[in-house]
Design an enzyme around this catalytic site. Structure first.
Site, PDB file in Angstrom:
ATOM      1  N   GLU A 136     -55.404 -56.946  17.997  1.00 12.17           N
ATOM      2  CA  GLU A 136     -55.924 -56.225  16.839  1.00 12.17           C
ATOM      3  C   GLU A 136     -56.759 -57.053  15.870  1.00 12.17           C
ATOM      4  OE1 GLU A 136     -55.497 -52.830  16.108  1.00 12.17           O
ATOM      5  OE2 GLU A 136     -54.872 -52.812  18.209  1.00 12.17           O
ATOM      6  N   SER A 158       4.168 -21.320  16.474  1.00  9.05           N
ATOM      7  CA  SER A 158       5.401 -22.090  16.315  1.00  9.05           C
ATOM      8  C   SER A 158       5.173 -23.570  16.033  1.00  9.05           C
ATOM      9  CB  SER A 158       6.271 -21.944  17.573  1.00  9.05           C
ATOM     10  OG  SER A 158       6.699 -20.605  17.719  1.00  9.05           O
TER      11      SER A 158
END
Length: 839
Positions: free
Chosen positions: A87, A490
């Site tokens: 770049e 239960s």
């Protein structure tokens, strides 16, 4: 002539001067409109939030931009060199604008215009930073001038390393990757330190256009561009010619990493963590804040819980037959295209889809859905297999959604040509084949219509070690562990018994097991609770009542203790906040969640200490500062340097005492009996100290098993999302208890058999399990019972000071607290007529 030349010269000089003035004014005006670049000093880019398991494994990520911010001083030099060569090779020498690069770009673009090629730019890394952070992508002369002006200012305000750090962390590199660290993970499943020269060079090709150099779609173009970057690195002196040749000869092989969950079957857990983070910090902070979240999940235990819950749901589903294929192919349809066009939930793997191509007496010929490649495409090869009759024997058709049809005697009883079904690769013994191993054949599979959830928790800290909220997250994201409000049946009874034990009862106290009728008031039907077996046993001990889950005994006990007190216990154990104080609630008729029930059982397990369930241990911000800890206890010695022989620091136990430790142990002792002699006998095979309780609601709509070892509590729930009956005898003991047992058997396989801790103040006395009196020489049913000091029966006081029988002589028999008239201590169900009384 001289005057004419002088005039022309003056004109052009004036024109140049005016042009310079105009240009200067234009640049000055643009300079006034430049954005404030000083904000970059405090720039905090959106950073991915990462969620980790207790062992550090990555289990989830959340982000708008999948970025990991890495300081410049820890980015490897080979990565930096690759981006500089690709770049801006003069980055460290120019002042923000590269004049040589501009001249070179002008000549290149002249040739590109002639050749009809795309124009190239000459932007430096500094200019790219100004464009990405401060400007737009507008293609205009004004924007380029602003970009250049800002680049010059930026170079004066920040160091080169600061600018490069912003660039390498901000740049978009495709595949949802913002910054080089995220790209290294997403493309190669590596950290930056582990990247090779060739891999770093490939990442450096991507700023020019990630889509143009996609590793799958444009592989050759990507390799060519990568090799060009490698050549530039050698030309710039960053690598040797030998390294250059070796890197260029390397093929481009990427390992595209799936974002998000990185372990199988943790989706329900991770999604619940996400909800809690959003509630605590907001969605914006979650997606942009770069939080590091350490969760409580034990990945090995999570896998066990998931697998065993699925097996249990499948076992129930198979007992209720085959519901038919997913769909049928039309005549002449291409089965391969049909299978690839049909969605397959990923979390069902290794299940896959198959089309029935032929049916014989002892097997079915099938075509297998091709595997999906990392590129998203399907493999080209065509794979076939068989389903033997032995792997579809279970698939009996249902009759009227209730009864099973005749036994399967041939493949044609189940499958027809053109059926699309789920199958699982298995070996010759019918065991699943993992990975890419070649199966012997395939087994017919069916997604259960019933669903459920399971949770594993540390009873001492409340840390949720595993959570599975359903059979498949991809099929249903509804988390039944925390979102489903269901009746516990239960499994709520232990808290009624805890209230009774705190009210002066002992495990040997007698309660009448006989018909019970309640008149709720004018115009309402009489309430007649029944035991599951539809029989009665007469006066029985508390131990017998809980071990064998006797409903009528529990109702009588709750009435004697008082439903206001039972409701208070439901609240203090965290089962329900506002339970109605009516007798049906004593049988678990209220609504609660599996997480709440698991936390409540953890209190019984740990000796009565309060438990705050949590899925999150710690949260850190992007800078590593801790912003949340579940364990808030002070530990001044935790930061002390370690030395050989040093003992671990001691932390204070500041948990509130919710329940009496002696009562908690007595309930645990009773629940051990549930597994050894009662409704939870399916868990006996674990052969480790366990306590637990089954739960089944009316018409078997919900099946529960809640249980624990000294250091692990596990809750299991099974039921249809639309609460419909699961079928006769599909109880908690048959449906949920086997799942609990299989989880515990695997989870405790390598753990020693640790007994439950006995608190001070508990004495053990041998009693007659039938009468609750002291055991004698001729007693056949001897129980070593746990009593609080001073409450054990003696030779002159068989019931430890309690009345003879609850529900019998002299016992309260209505909600107003009045006493029953004198009569038989065993009762015949005919005393105390009146509203709210016993009949």
């Amino acid at each position: 002539m001289v005057r004419i030349l002088a005039f022309i010269s003056a004109f052009f000089l004036t024109l140049m001067f005016v042009g310079l003035l105009a240009g200067g004014y234009f640049v000055w005006r643009l300079n006034q409109d430049l954005p404030d670049y000083s904000k970059l000093a405090n720039y905090e880019p959106p950073v991915v939030t990462r969620v980790h398991a207790a062992d550090g494994r990555l289990i989830g990520e959340y982000a708008e931009q999948r970025r990991l911010y890495v300081p410049i001083d820890v980015i490897p030099r080979r990565v930096i060199h690759a981006f500089l060569s690709a770049e801006d090779k003069n980055f460290y020498s120019h002042g923000g604008i590269d004049a040589k690069g501009i001249v070179r770009a002008v000549f290149d673009n002249v040739l590109n215009v002639i050749r009809g090629r795309r124009l190239v730019g000459a932007s430096t890394i500094t200019q790219q930073v100004t464009k990405n952070f401060l400007l737009t992508n507008e293609v205009s002369f004004n924007r380029k001038i602003k970009e250049a002006l800002l680049a010059i200012k930026l170079e004066h305000a920040y160091t080169k390393d600061q600018i490069l750090e912003l660039y390498l962390n901000e740049i978009y590199l495709g595949a949802g990757s913002y910054g080089v660290a995220a790209a290294a993970l997403n493309y190669f499943d590596k950290s930056l330190d582990d990247l090779t020269v060739a891999e770093a060079a490939y990442l450096a090709t991507l700023p020019k256009g990630p889509a143009n150099y996609h590793p799958y779609r444009h592989h050759d173009r990507a390799v060519a561009r990568r090799n060009w970057v490698i050549g530039r690195m050698a030309e710039d002196g960053y690598i040797t010619p030998e390294v250059e040749k070796e890197a260029q000869a390397t093929d481009l092989v990427v390992d595209m990493r799936d974002p998000g969950v990185q372990i199988a079957d943790a989706s329900y857990f991770v999604e619940q963590v996400r909800r809690e983070l959003v509630d605590r910090y907001g969605n914006d902070k979650l997606l942009k804040g770069g939080l590091s979240v350490r969760t409580t999940i034990d990945t090995g235990l999570q896998q066990i819980v998931t697998e065993e819950l699925r097996r249990g749901l499948e076992a129930y589903d198979r007992r209720h037959g085959w519901r038919g294929p997913l769909k049928k192919l039309e005549a002449g349809a291409n089965w391969r295209d049909e299978l690839t066009g049909t969605d397959l939930p990923e979390d069902l793997e290794p299940w896959t889809l198959a089309a029935v191509l032929g049916v014989e007496t002892g097997k079915a010929q099938i075509g297998i859905r091709p595997k999906r490649l990392p590129s998203g495409k399907f493999a080209d090869e065509t794979q076939k297999g068989t389903i033997p009759l032995s792997e579809m024997k279970w698939a009996r058709k249902t009759v009227g959604k209730v009864y099973l049809g005749p036994e399967v005697k041939k493949a044609g009883d189940v499958l027809d040509v053109g059926d699309v079904v789920y199958v699982e690769p298995v070996d010759k013994d019918g065991k699943p084949v993992a990975g890419d191993a070649t199966p012997d054949h395939y087994a017919l599979r069916q997604v259960p219509a019933v669903n459920g959830a399971a949770i594993a928790m540390d009873p001492h800290t409340g840390r949720v070690l595993a959570m599975q909220g359903g059979f498949s997250y991809d099929l249903s994201e509804f988390n039944r562990a925390v979102q489903a409000m269901r009746q516990p049946g239960s499994s709520f009874k232990p808290f009624v018994y805890a209230a009774a034990l705190d009210s002066g009862f002992t495990p040997a106290s007698l309660v009448l097991d006989a018909p019970f009728v309640l008149d709720p008031g004018p115009g309402q039907e009489l309430w007649k609770p029944q035991n599951y077996e539809h029989n009665f046993r007469g006066p029985s001990t508390l131990r017998y009542g809980l071990v064998h889950s006797r409903n009528v005994m529990t109702v009588r006990l709750a009435q004697y203790v008082g439903m206001d007190k039972v409701a208070a216990y439901a609240r203090k154990f965290g089962v329900m906040d506002d339970m109605m104080p009516v007798l049906s609630m004593a049988l678990g008729a209220g609504d609660t969640t599996l997480l709440r029930m698991t936390s409540a059982y953890a209190i019984l397990d740990n000796g009565g200490k309060d438990v705050v369930p949590t899925l999150i241990d710690r949260v850190q911000d992007r800078r590593g500062r801790t912003v949340y800890k579940h364990d808030k206890r002070a530990c001044p010695d935790c930061d002390a340097p370690w030395e050989p022989g040093m003992l671990p620091p001691e932390l204070p136990d500041d948990r509130p005492q919710v329940e009496n430790p002696q009562t908690a142990y007595q309930v645990t002792s009773l629940l051990e009996g549930v597994i050894q002699h009662g409704t939870g006998s399916a868990a006996r095979k674990v052969k480790k100290p366990l306590a637990g309780k089954t739960g089944t609601t009316s018409e078997e709509r919900d099946a529960w098993f809640m249980g624990y070892s000294p250091n692990l509590v596990v809750g299991v729930y099974v039921g249809f999302d639309d609460p419909i009956p699961m079928g006769r005898a599909e109880t908690g003991g048959r449906v949920a208890a086997p799942i609990f047992a299989d989880i515990m058997q695997r989870a405790l396989a390598d753990k020693p058999a640790i007994p439950f801790r006995i608190p001070p103040g508990i004495n053990f006395v041998k009693i007659d399990g039938d009468t609750g009196k002291l055991a004698g020489s001729g007693t056949q049913h001897v129980v070593l019972e746990a009593f609080k000091t001073g409450t054990a029966p003696t030779a002159g006081n068989d019931n430890g000071g309690q009345p003879d029988v609850v529900g019998g002589l002299g016992q309260r028999n209505d909600d107003t607290g009045t006493d029953a008239p004198s009569g038989s201590s065993y009762g015949d169900g005919s005393v105390g007529a009146g509203t709210g009384g016993l009949y």
